[in-house]
Write a protein that holds these residues in place. Structure first.
Motif, PDB file in Angstrom:
ATOM      1  N   SER A 379     -57.002 -24.940   2.957  1.00 46.72           N
ATOM      2  CA  SER A 379     -56.951 -25.436   1.580  1.00 46.72           C
ATOM      3  C   SER A 379     -58.049 -26.452   1.290  1.00 46.72           C
ATOM      4  O   SER A 379     -58.391 -26.711   0.135  1.00 46.72           O
ATOM      5  N   TYR A 395     -35.248 -32.909   2.204  1.00 44.08           N
ATOM      6  CA  TYR A 395     -35.774 -32.045   1.163  1.00 44.08           C
ATOM      7  C   TYR A 395     -34.571 -31.313   0.573  1.00 44.08           C
ATOM      8  O   TYR A 395     -34.220 -30.213   1.006  1.00 44.08           O
ATOM      9  N   ASN A 430     -44.691 -28.588   2.737  1.00 39.20           N
ATOM     10  CA  ASN A 430     -44.237 -28.892   1.383  1.00 39.20           C
ATOM     11  C   ASN A 430     -45.419 -29.203   0.473  1.00 39.20           C
ATOM     12  O   ASN A 430     -45.428 -28.838  -0.704  1.00 39.20           O
ATOM     13  N   GLN A 431     -46.433 -29.871   1.041  1.00 40.18           N
ATOM     14  CA  GLN A 431     -47.626 -30.194   0.258  1.00 40.18           C
ATOM     15  C   GLN A 431     -48.484 -28.958  -0.014  1.00 40.18           C
ATOM     16  O   GLN A 431     -49.032 -28.788  -1.104  1.00 40.18           O
ATOM     17  N   VAL A 432     -48.605 -28.107   0.972  1.00 49.32           N
ATOM     18  CA  VAL A 432     -49.426 -26.893   0.828  1.00 49.32           C
ATOM     19  C   VAL A 432     -48.796 -25.927  -0.154  1.00 49.32           C
ATOM     20  O   VAL A 432     -49.469 -25.264  -0.946  1.00 49.32           O
ATOM     21  N   GLY A 433     -47.465 -25.817  -0.101  1.00 48.45           N
ATOM     22  CA  GLY A 433     -46.744 -24.889  -0.964  1.00 48.45           C
ATOM     23  C   GLY A 433     -46.366 -23.618  -0.225  1.00 48.45           C
ATOM     24  O   GLY A 433     -47.173 -23.074   0.540  1.00 48.45           O
ATOM     25  N   LEU A 434     -45.138 -23.175  -0.435  1.00 49.73           N
ATOM     26  CA  LEU A 434     -44.632 -22.003   0.294  1.00 49.73           C
ATOM     27  C   LEU A 434     -45.434 -20.752  -0.021  1.00 49.73           C
ATOM     28  O   LEU A 434     -45.722 -19.950   0.865  1.00 49.73           O
ATOM     29  N   ALA A 435     -45.805 -20.566  -1.283  1.00 51.12           N
ATOM     30  CA  ALA A 435     -46.529 -19.347  -1.661  1.00 51.12           C
ATOM     31  C   ALA A 435     -47.873 -19.260  -0.956  1.00 51.12           C
ATOM     32  O   ALA A 435     -48.254 -18.201  -0.428  1.00 51.12           O
ATOM     33  N   SER A 436     -48.608 -20.367  -0.927  1.00 48.60           N
ATOM     34  CA  SER A 436     -49.912 -20.363  -0.261  1.00 48.60           C
ATOM     35  C   SER A 436     -49.768 -20.130   1.234  1.00 48.60           C
ATOM     36  O   SER A 436     -50.571 -19.403   1.845  1.00 48.60           O
ATOM     37  N   ALA A 453     -38.823 -17.635   2.373  1.00 49.75           N
ATOM     38  CA  ALA A 453     -39.512 -18.720   1.668  1.00 49.75           C
ATOM     39  C   ALA A 453     -38.661 -19.995   1.640  1.00 49.75           C
ATOM     40  O   ALA A 453     -37.926 -20.271   0.670  1.00 49.75           O
ATOM     41  N   SER A 454     -38.750 -20.753   2.704  1.00 53.15           N
ATOM     42  CA  SER A 454     -38.087 -22.061   2.766  1.00 53.15           C
ATOM     43  C   SER A 454     -38.889 -22.962   3.689  1.00 53.15           C
ATOM     44  O   SER A 454     -39.701 -22.490   4.488  1.00 53.15           O
ATOM     45  N   LEU A 455     -38.656 -24.239   3.600  1.00 46.82           N
ATOM     46  CA  LEU A 455     -39.378 -25.186   4.442  1.00 46.82           C
ATOM     47  C   LEU A 455     -39.030 -25.037   5.920  1.00 46.82           C
ATOM     48  O   LEU A 455     -39.770 -25.511   6.782  1.00 46.82           O
TER      49      LEU A 455
END
Length: 610
Positions: A379, A395, A430-436, A453-455
């Protein structure tokens, strides 16, 4: 008046008999033509396909379980004495009858009557071919009629030479050997039939009468006795001299050394067959008996080293109450994507469940480079020296914990990887994002659906899990300067005529920047040098990699109980993934050891794989 009635009755019976005979004759001709004409493709012989390693050495000859091993041989490959021996033994009037040897049948009927039992069959070579290809060995009147009809139909379609060639390629010789060439290789280690000696020819000609009784491996004494019968017949018919008979009769049989047909490396060859079916769309049975040559990337030294390491039970955790600890491993060349070795499990045998390629297990912290730190570096917002928080964080309902409940306040990403700290990994994801993160993992060949799709992914908490092969392929992109080459076992497939029908495209896809790959490699090297993967250190060369452990997580069982142990790592040339665990973990079957034992297995495998 009475005699007239008797005469009428006899006449009526004669008419009925003639009509019945005509019906039988019509049935024989019609059924024979129909069966033979409708199923002509069954006469195709084919040969067993072979699998060769990266150096071109045959490692396996494939066979269908209910057919066996077979190699097609043209009539020109068969010496005349071999042909004469089978004709003399099985059907001495083969060249003069039209499919049915009536003289032989009458003689067999007389013998059966005299011995008061069904001891003689009287089937010609053409009838035997018909029975072998189209029918079963179940004795019945209808089967004998069909056999006769098919034999006569075959005689109309083929020359005697063609029929003899088909017969010698289809006949069963015991020990899963179909055809004379396959039998010669199995029993004498001879692939060129012109090199067969008289005693060997007679031994082969002796087998078809009772393959399990007269083959020289299962019963050498009976084989030698039957060999003498064949030699006597050949001498009686003027094919050999008395001196030749005596010399051939006296030879003792010595079995040849085991050949590549023992199908070594079962986990690897099983995977090759599955891959070949997927790549070509050819049905498995057709693939195995179609005479194909499948060229693979197998490295026998790597495979042998891996199998030897897995054969040492001291390298595994303690077994459970009613299960043994299982394990699997994959070694691949990340520069080409070729799989060099596969261990599908401890004591793996052909057809077993291949834990290296099919098993889906939770990868634990070995997943962090793929789902957290890889996408973070790519990223551009994070570097190895980026400081991230290491503290208890909730979270919503998800509350990850560090091992030993120790929190340092803040650490660099490099330190978080080296010591496999959980809290920073979840925060970064969490900062990067699950989708990415899911998209990045997908570019490495790790396909994750929406339910994943979870932390919890940050710590390898997956519903479906991943296989060692999938993990090795993904790590291979880090090792290969950010370029992914799809993992594969097969380089090329050639048909029975040597024509290439499939060749793996040597393409690589850049799935991350070279900078990301280099930074990840540097951090994973520190894991091996001073971190959780120290037991993966190699002799005289560097290694990079990551440990992974998943806990059993059952109430009432110690928190030290583990379900999966992983180490995935690489050198400059090879990437390997090692997994250990129980097939079904439960209260009675779990491991107290940590992933360091998987790291040691990685070192044992890779130290011998240069």
């Amino acid at each position: 008046m009475g005699s007239r009635r008797i005469g009428y009755a006899v006449f009526d019976l004669a008419v009925v008999g003639v009509l019945a005979a005509l019906a039988v004759v019509c049935y024989v001709h019609i059924a024979g033509e129909a069966i033979a004409g409708r199923q002509m493709d069954k006469l195709h012989v084919g040969s067993n396909s072979i699998i060769v390693d990266r150096e071109g050495h045959v490692i396996a000859t494939m066979a269908v379980t209910d057919i066996g091993y077979r190699e097609e041989a043209a009539l020109s490959e068969m010496p005349k004495l071999l042909l004469d021996a089978f004709v003399a033994t099985e059907d001495r009037r083969f060249y003069t009858h039209t499919g049915i040897d009536w003289i032989g049948i009458l003689r067999s009927i007389r013998s059966n009557v005299m011995e008061n039992r069904l001891s003689q069959g009287g089937s010609s070579i053409t009838q035997q071919l018909a029975r072998t290809v189209y029918l079963t060995n179940r004795k019945s009147f209808i089967r004998k009629l069909n056999e006769a009809g098919i034999a006569m139909a075959l005689e109309k379609r083929f020359s005697k030479q063609q029929l003899l060639e088909l017969y010698l390629n289809h006949i069963y010789f015991g020990r899963q050997q179909v055809g004379v060439k396959s039998a010669a290789r199995r029993y004498f280690g001879i692939s060129d039939l012109h090199q067969l000696q008289l005693w060997q020819i007679a031994t082969l000609a002796a087998i078809p009468k009772a393959p399990s009784r007269y083959n020289p491996v299962d019963d050498y004494v009976k084989s030698k006795e039957r060999r003498k019968v064949v030699l006597d017949l050949m001498h009686e018919q003027g094919l050999i001299s008395q001196r030749q008979l005596l010399e051939a009769e006296a030879v003792d049989y010595v079995p040849p050394q085991p050949s590549s047909r023992s199908n070594r490396y079962a986990a690897y060859t099983d995977y090759v067959v599955r891959e070949a079916v997927q790549l070509t769309g050819i049905a498995q049975d057709d693939l195995l008996t179609g005479g194909y040559t499948i060229v693979t990337g197998l490295d026998q030294s790597h495979q042998q080293t891996a199998e030897a390491a897995f054969a040492d039970k001291r390298r595994f955790p303690k077994d459970g109450k009613d299960q043994i600890v299982q394990g699997s491993a994959v070694i691949l060349d990340h520069r080409t994507g070729e799989i060099r070795a596969i261990v599908g499990g401890r004591d793996y045998t052909a057809g077993d469940y291949n834990r290296a390629t099919r098993s889906s297990r939770q990868p634990g912290s070995a997943f962090k480079p793929i789902i957290v730190y890889g996408p973070a570096l790519e990223s551009g917002k994070f570097k190895a020296n980026t400081i991230v928080p290491d503290k208890k964080t909730a979270y919503q309902s998800y509350r990850p914990e560090n091992g030993g409940d120790r929190y340092r306040g803040a650490v660099t990403i490099a330190e978080a990887i080296r010591l496999s700290i959980n809290s920073p990994a979840v925060w970064v994801l969490n900062q990067v994002g699950l989708a990415s993160a899911i998209q990045f993992a997908g570019s490495l060949g790790v396909e994750l659906d929406d339910q994943e799709a979870s932390l919890a992914m940050a710590l390898g908490g997956l519903h479906q899990g991943v296989s060692p092969l999938t993990m090795a392929q993904a790590y291979g992109a880090f090792a290969n300067n950010g370029a992914l080459v799809n993992a594969h076992a097969i380089r090329m497939i050639k048909d029975s005529h040597g024509r290439v029908i499939y060749e793996h495209p040597m393409t690589a896809k850049q799935v991350m920047s070279q900078g990301t790959a280099a930074a990840m490699t540097a951090m994973l090297r520190s894991v091996v040098e001073t971190g959780t993967g120290k037991q993966a250190k190699l002799n005289g060369r560097w290694a990079a990699g990551k440990t992974g452990t998943t806990q059993l997580g059952l109430d009432g069982v110690t928190k030290k109980a583990n379900r999966d142990l992983w180490f995935v790592g690489y050198t400059s040339e090879l990437t390997a993934a090692v997994w250990m665990g129980f097939d079904q973990s439960n209260r009675d079957n779990y491991m107290r050891e940590t992933s360091g034992i998987a790291a040691r297995m990685f070192a044992a495998i890779m130290n011998g794989s240069r």
